[in-house]
Scaffold this motif. Structure first.
Motif, PDB file in Angstrom:
ATOM      1  N   HIS A 212       3.574  18.308 -23.907  1.00 54.83           N
ATOM      2  CA  HIS A 212       2.584  18.755 -24.882  1.00 54.83           C
ATOM      3  C   HIS A 212       1.494  17.716 -25.051  1.00 54.83           C
ATOM      4  O   HIS A 212       1.712  16.535 -24.785  1.00 54.83           O
TER       5      HIS A 212
ATOM      6  N   ALA B 164       7.109  10.971 -28.027  1.00 51.64           N
ATOM      7  CA  ALA B 164       5.669  11.081 -28.249  1.00 51.64           C
ATOM      8  C   ALA B 164       5.048   9.698 -28.111  1.00 51.64           C
ATOM      9  O   ALA B 164       5.535   8.746 -28.694  1.00 51.64           O
TER      10      ALA B 164
ATOM     11  N   ILE C   5       0.605  12.415 -26.351  1.00 47.35           N
ATOM     12  CA  ILE C   5       1.318  13.328 -25.467  1.00 47.35           C
ATOM     13  C   ILE C   5       2.812  13.272 -25.771  1.00 47.35           C
ATOM     14  O   ILE C   5       3.313  12.247 -26.218  1.00 47.35           O
ATOM     15  N   ALA C   6       3.481  14.412 -25.553  1.00 50.66           N
ATOM     16  CA  ALA C   6       4.937  14.457 -25.680  1.00 50.66           C
ATOM     17  C   ALA C   6       5.506  14.457 -24.272  1.00 50.66           C
ATOM     18  O   ALA C   6       5.202  15.338 -23.481  1.00 50.66           O
TER      19      ALA C   6
END
Ligand code: GDP
Ligand code: MG
Lengths: 623, 91
Positions: free
Chosen positions: B60, B79, B69-70
């Motif tokens: 993500h 994260a 961003i994950a």
């Protein structure tokens, strides 16, 4: 001979189930206290093992290593190493692992072994591991690690039976002389080597089918969507605030009529006079008017605990990181700030997860601007007295909407203050990193939520019974003495100390539309915000004489103008009226200066906001 | 050897788009421009499982600047901001 108390400590990475295990072991035999002199909340609980050994267990903050890079990780390190002053070194460390995710915990365990403390590895969440087809060779793992290993399911009845049995077995043969502590901070190379070693042991002892949690992936597809995720977050907050207002109403009315009936009963049974007035106006209507808000406080904690248990909080921090970054806040600040909606005190203490000093300080300074549950009584009282309970656009309750607006104003001003701090004071500022594990979603557990909510409710009632009660006694005394001379025609309160003080302050507060009764209520309201409601209740009750049983809201609606009411709402968004919060700020920042700064800036904002609100409202004809 | 990773070019994870999958080649904290010291940043990344050989996937992205961003690292999700992810060299 009675064996001495056995001291256990729960250590592990965040979200491995330490708190659930703590709850499972101790049930409600817990006490939350502060470390003497230090800034930290410490949770200790007690239980008895199957063989009858008395045990004390401490729930420690989650950590990935013993380096102690943030204040909460330092606590864990100091506790395990026995550095915490006045603390006993744990006799046995329970290293708690999420069985579906062993890599980081096994590395932590290899590091913990160097401390020489006796240890057990607890493979928690074993039910989830089984469901996902993960199998662990427990015996081999124990042999490779040189540490006893036991599986556990913290959230299932009987899920800790093996752990209890093993604790008994080990505690029976604990050496009197602890082995040597060889721990020191690991270098990068050692860290890498330890992780390699951990990975090797895991590949020998654990078979991991690559079957990720599909539920988590599906939920995250929506909840972490760049746009959709923010909409979901806004919706959650909106529902939370509507619930606080709408769902609690019936229960609150029930409590209110209970206290009214009690007051009436006292009024009817006791002879007219000071004792009657003290019990009815001072104690029952004062303390009662605060206790009435218990349902709302339960609801807000319920939401926060549910979101935490579900695993949503880390997602919220992820979504908000860059957005809050624009205002000079760290993504990690989101969780402390959200907790501050319940109460700024746990919120400020939760800033310990922020490792950067400046980020932490900014968060502490603005946390009191989040609308805490102690403001709810004030808001609710004024809103229900002055804002009609009609629906707008067909489905939104206007009172709920105003409430939402007050919360939103609090948030917006917090962001603005943070932005100004960043802009003027902390110019040379490089953003601290944001690194956070996003745990798999879990079904929230009724039991741990219930324990959490009960603890908070007890704390609230305790406050009502102590701080608020003593403030009420003070206010009643000020409002009742000196007694009016014989034959006086004005209301008795006009002769009292309260009126003298209130009227002395009135010129200062007149520009913002406050009368002397409000001025009186604000003084004890410095101790705790909700006291102001009770104080107004007492002042108007004594002033009102016989019709004292009337509800305070109805009294206000006749005595205040709409402009005064709105001004009071604006005041409470900002006013620094909570002695405990100020004390916690002093403790957590270690400085009187920051405490004074918080008090000063909030007071200035409160006065300015009220001044503006009052004058605009008067100009619009609400005076 | 026909493993696709051998033929792919090395790049920092901080530049990866959503959906990227790869394997960590090495850590290079001095390239990240993080507020942390190199040693501190590297230690923290290792503590969160970013070690050589770990499989990563960008799951993500945030809204503002596609940041943070994950990242799926083996079987956990972390994260991080892109700035720090620049220290993780993948291929
Ligand atoms: N299914 C299952 N869930 C668990 C177990 N232990 C903890 N959980 C859940 O895992 C989440 C995190 O647990 P918590 O105790 O808060 O972790 P902590 O951060 O280590 O204190 C919560 O949602 C718990 O309900 C377990 O053994 N089985
Ligand atoms: Mg916990």
């Amino acid at each position: 001979m009675e064996l001495p108390l056995l001291h256990l400590a729960l250590v592990g990475t965040p979200n491995s189930g330490k708190t659930s295990l703590f709850n499972a072991l101790t049930g409600s035999r817990q006490k939350v206290a502060n470390y003497p002199g230090v800034t930290v909340e410490r949770k200790e609980g007690f239980f008895v093992t199957p063989l009858g050994r008395q045990v004390s267990v401490v729930d420690l903050p989650g950590t990935y290593s013993l380096r102690g890079r943030s204040p909460d990780e330092e606590i864990t390190r100091d506790f395990v190493l026995g550095k915490a002053s006045g603390e006993t070194v744990p006799d046995l460390v329970l290293c708690v692992a999420d069985s579906t995710n062993l890599r980081l915990t096994i590395r932590l365990l290899l590091e913990l072994k160097r401390t020489g403390r006796p240890m057990i590895l607890v493979l928690n969440m074993f039910d989830i591991a089984n469901r996902r087809g993960i199998s662990v060779d427990v015996e081999r793992l124990a042999k490779e690690l040189g540490v006893p290993v036991v599986t556990s399911i913290a959230v299932r009845k009987g899920g800790t039976a093996d752990l209890l049995a093993l604790t008994d077995e080990i505690s029976a043969k604990l050496a009197a002389e602890p082995s040597e502590n060889n721990w020191r901070a690991l270098s990068v190379a050692e860290l890498r080597a330890t992780q390699r070693e951990a990975d090797r042991i895991i590949s020998d002892c654990v078979s991991l089918p690559s079957r990720p949690d599909t539920w988590t992936a599906r939920i995250d597809a929506i909840v972490l969507h760049p746009v959709g995720g923010l909409i979901v977050l806004a919706l959650i907050l909106f529902v939370m605030f509507q619930a606080v207002f709408a769902w609690a109403q019936p229960l609150m009315e029930l409590l209110q009529s209970g206290f009214d009936a009690l007051g009436d009963a006292v009024h009817a049974t006791l002879p007219e006079g000071l004792v009657q007035s003290f019990l009815q106006n001072g104690v029952i209507s004062g303390v009662g008017s605060v206790i009435v808000f218990l349902p709302q406080i339960i609801i807000i904690f319920l939401f926060i605990l549910l979101l935490e248990d579900f695993g949503y909080m880390a997602r919220a921090a992820f979504l908000m990181d860059r957005i809050m970054g624009g205002a000079g806040l760290h993504g990690r600040a989101f969780i402390p700030l959200l907790s501050s909606f319940a109460c700024a005190i746990p919120g400020i203490m939760a800033t310990r997860v922020i490792d950067n000093k400046r980020d932490r300080l900014t968060t502490i300074l603005i946390a009191p601007l989040m609308t805490c549950s102690a403001r709810i009584p004030v808001y609710t009282l004024i809103i229900s007295a002055f804002i009609p309970a009609k629906d707008v656009w067909g489905f939104i309750n206007l009172q709920g909407l105003v409430m939402f607006g007050l919360y939103a104003t609090g948030i917006a001003s917090a962001l603005a203050v943070s932005f100004l701090i960043k802009f003027f004071m902390l110019r040379d500022y490089a953003p601290a990193p944001f690194m956070l594990e996003l745990p798999d979603y879990k079904m929230p557990r009724l039991k741990s939520i219930a324990i959490g909510v009960t603890t908070r409710a007890k704390m609230f009632l305790h406050r009502a019974g102590t701080t608020i009660f003593s403030m009420m006694v003070l206010i009643w005394f000020l409002a009742s003495f000196p007694q009016p001379p014989a034959g006086a025609t004005e209301p008795a309160i006009d002769f009292s100390l309260a009126a003298i003080i209130g009227k002395a302050l009135e010129p200062l507060l007149a520009p913002v539309g406050f009368n002397w009764q409000i001025a009186v209520a604000l003084i004890p309201g410095m101790a705790a915000r909700e006291v102001a409601v009770a104080a107004l209740g007492t002042v108007y009750a004594i002033e009102g004489g016989k019709e004292a049983a009337e509800q305070i809201g109805q009294v206000l609606a006749t005595k205040w103008s709409l402009a005064t009411a709105l001004s009071m709402l604006a005041w409470y968004i900002f006013a620094p009226q909570c002695a405990s919060t100020l004390a916690v700020i002093r403790r957590e920042t270690g400085s009187w200066g920051w405490m004074a700064a918080t008090f000063g800036y909030m007071l200035v904002l409160a006065y300015a906001a009220s001044l503006l609100t009052y004058n605009v409202a008067v100009a619009l004809g609400a005076g | 050897m026909t493993d696709t990773h051998d033929t792919r070019r090395e790049m920092p994870l901080g530049l990866a788009k959503r959906g990227y999958t790869g394997v960590i080649q090495h850590l290079s904290a001095k390239d990240a421009g993080s507020a942390l010291s190199d040693i501190e940043l590297e230690s923290r990344l290792i503590e969160l499982g970013f070690v050589e050989g770990a499989r990563v996937e960008v799951l993500h992205e945030g809204l503002v600047g596609r940041d943070p961003i994950a990242v799926r690292v083996d079987n956990i999700t972390i994260a991080v901001r892109r700035r720090e992810a620049m220290a993780i060299i993948v291929a």
